[in-house]
Design an enzyme around this catalytic site. Structure first.
Site, PDB file in Angstrom:
ATOM      1  N   HIS A  10       3.928  60.268  26.477  1.00 50.31           N
ATOM      2  CA  HIS A  10       3.228  59.755  25.302  1.00 50.31           C
ATOM      3  C   HIS A  10       3.815  60.328  24.016  1.00 50.31           C
ATOM      4  O   HIS A  10       3.792  59.670  22.968  1.00 50.31           O
ATOM      5  CB  HIS A  10       1.734  60.099  25.363  1.00 50.31           C
ATOM      6  CG  HIS A  10       0.990  59.390  26.447  1.00 50.31           C
ATOM      7  ND1 HIS A  10       0.942  59.861  27.736  1.00 50.31           N
ATOM      8  CD2 HIS A  10       0.261  58.243  26.432  1.00 50.31           C
ATOM      9  CE1 HIS A  10       0.216  59.031  28.476  1.00 50.31           C
ATOM     10  NE2 HIS A  10      -0.212  58.049  27.713  1.00 50.31           N
ATOM     11  N   ASP A  16       5.112  50.652  31.262  1.00 51.32           N
ATOM     12  CA  ASP A  16       4.123  51.468  30.576  1.00 51.32           C
ATOM     13  C   ASP A  16       4.176  51.056  29.104  1.00 51.32           C
ATOM     14  O   ASP A  16       4.985  50.213  28.699  1.00 51.32           O
ATOM     15  CB  ASP A  16       4.422  52.957  30.770  1.00 51.32           C
ATOM     16  CG  ASP A  16       3.167  53.825  30.748  1.00 51.32           C
ATOM     17  OD1 ASP A  16       2.154  53.378  30.164  1.00 51.32           O
ATOM     18  OD2 ASP A  16       3.198  54.938  31.290  1.00 51.32           O
TER      19      ASP A  16
END
Length: 348
Positions: free
Chosen positions: A181, A252
């Site tokens: 992230h 993702d």
């Protein structure tokens, strides 16, 4: 109109006119929901109905509803434990852990389906190597065979009420400390090590009917210099050809930091789709979503469309209120609520 290759998010608990315009774009095929989109089961049901009504076929609605710290919908939903809890129960009572995994899968899917959500991005198939803080207790266990067994049991629970499973994060995110992230993630192991350990749960789940897989934004330089989600070596040569996966491949979030090193949002989406993804996620970045809808040129195939349509699973006929009157649901939620590492009181 077909389902397009993009999955976008929305800002609030109801659709705005901007949302309606974006989601009606032919490149869009799905919506991912977050905690900010949720107030109550009734509100969620209204939101999903309005999303489904926008298009024909309806857009695919997804969420990360794993349990533990990754459970987007909480108030009004059953609190689900982190999956590591099942692994710890497995050490004491393997049969019980499998039973509870099925019960969690059933309750998770029944509640989401009752509110109009099509699919949850679960189960996590990463190994609990005690290396990755971002994975951590989201993983079932350290041993790949046990991960495969618990994940299959959870998938059986999902499937019992018409929801398919999405395994993540291919080919394995559990052995590295970096959080994709916010930073680049590199796994320096060779393919033999990854194949013997991390790929085992994916292989077992594929062999028993796994419908979807989400690829990791992790670089495995011994195999390919690109992250797995941008790599035809991983997605085509290994996942499709070696492991025989015929389901839907999701990227993702392309707006995560580990993906931002790979050019503009349009270039990232093109690279992921060319590598073998059937649907790419663009989250928490409205400007990138706007840019992509304007600039992406992509021809979607009939095979891609069929794979996405399969992810919808079967529609439920039970409302949330009806679920709470069903003996199976009541028993399952009672068993889940009694899960405790120190005192397991559920009987199979």
């Amino acid at each position: 109109m077909f389902l397009g290759p993009l999955m976008l998010d929305i800002a609030g608990t109801t659709l705005t006119e901007t949302d309606r315009v974006q989601l009606s774009h032919p490149l869009v095929g799905g919506v991912i929901l977050f905690a900010r989109n949720y107030e109550s089961p009734a509100q969620l049901s209204e939101l999903t109905a309005s999303i489904h009504a926008l298009r024909s076929p309806p857009l695919l609605i997804a969420v990360d509803q794993e349990g533990g710290r990754v459970q987007r919908f909480r108030d009004g939903f059953t609190r689900l434990p982190p999956m590591r809890t099942l692994g710890e129960i497995q050490d004491r009572n393997p049969d019980l852990s499998l039973h509870l995994a099925r019960q969690i899968g059933y309750v998770l899917a029944a509640e989401l389906k009752a509110c109009g959500v099509d699919v949850s991005f679960t189960p996590v198939l990463d190994l609990d190597c005690e290396q990755s803080s971002v994975i951590g207790d989201r993983a079932f266990y350290r041993e790949p065979q046990v991960v495969a067994e618990l994940a299959h049991a959870l998938m059986s629970g999902l499937q019992s009420v018409g929801m398919v499973a999405v395994g993540k994060h291919f080919p394995g995110h559990g052995a590295i400390q970096a959080d994709t992230h916010v930073e680049t993630a590199i796994d320096s192991r060779n393919y033999t090590d990854i194949e013997k350990k991390d790929l085992t749960p994916f292989r077992r789940m594929i062999d028993t009917g796994l419908s979807g897989i989400m690829a990791a934004h992790v670089i495995y330089p011994a195999i390919d210099p690109n992250p797995a989600g941008f790599s035809s070596k991983w997605l085509q040569d290994i996942l499709r050809n070696e492991l025989g996966f015929r389901g839907c491949i999701f990227s993702d979030d392309l707006c995560m930091q580990a993906a931002r090193n790979y050019g503009s949002i349009t270039h990232r989406a093109e690279q992921a789709l060319q590598a073998g993804c059937n649907m790419v996620l663009i989250c928490n970045d409205p400007d990138s979503a706007d840019e992509l809808l304007t600039s992406l040129q992509w021809e979607f195939s009939a095979v891609d469309t069929a794979r996405l349509e399969h992810m919808r699973g079967q529609q439920t006929v039970h409302s949330m209120a009806q679920l709470h009157e069903m003996e199976r649901f009541i028993r399952a939620t009672e068993e889940i609520s009694r899960i405790s590492l120190a005192n397991i009181s559920v009987s199979v």
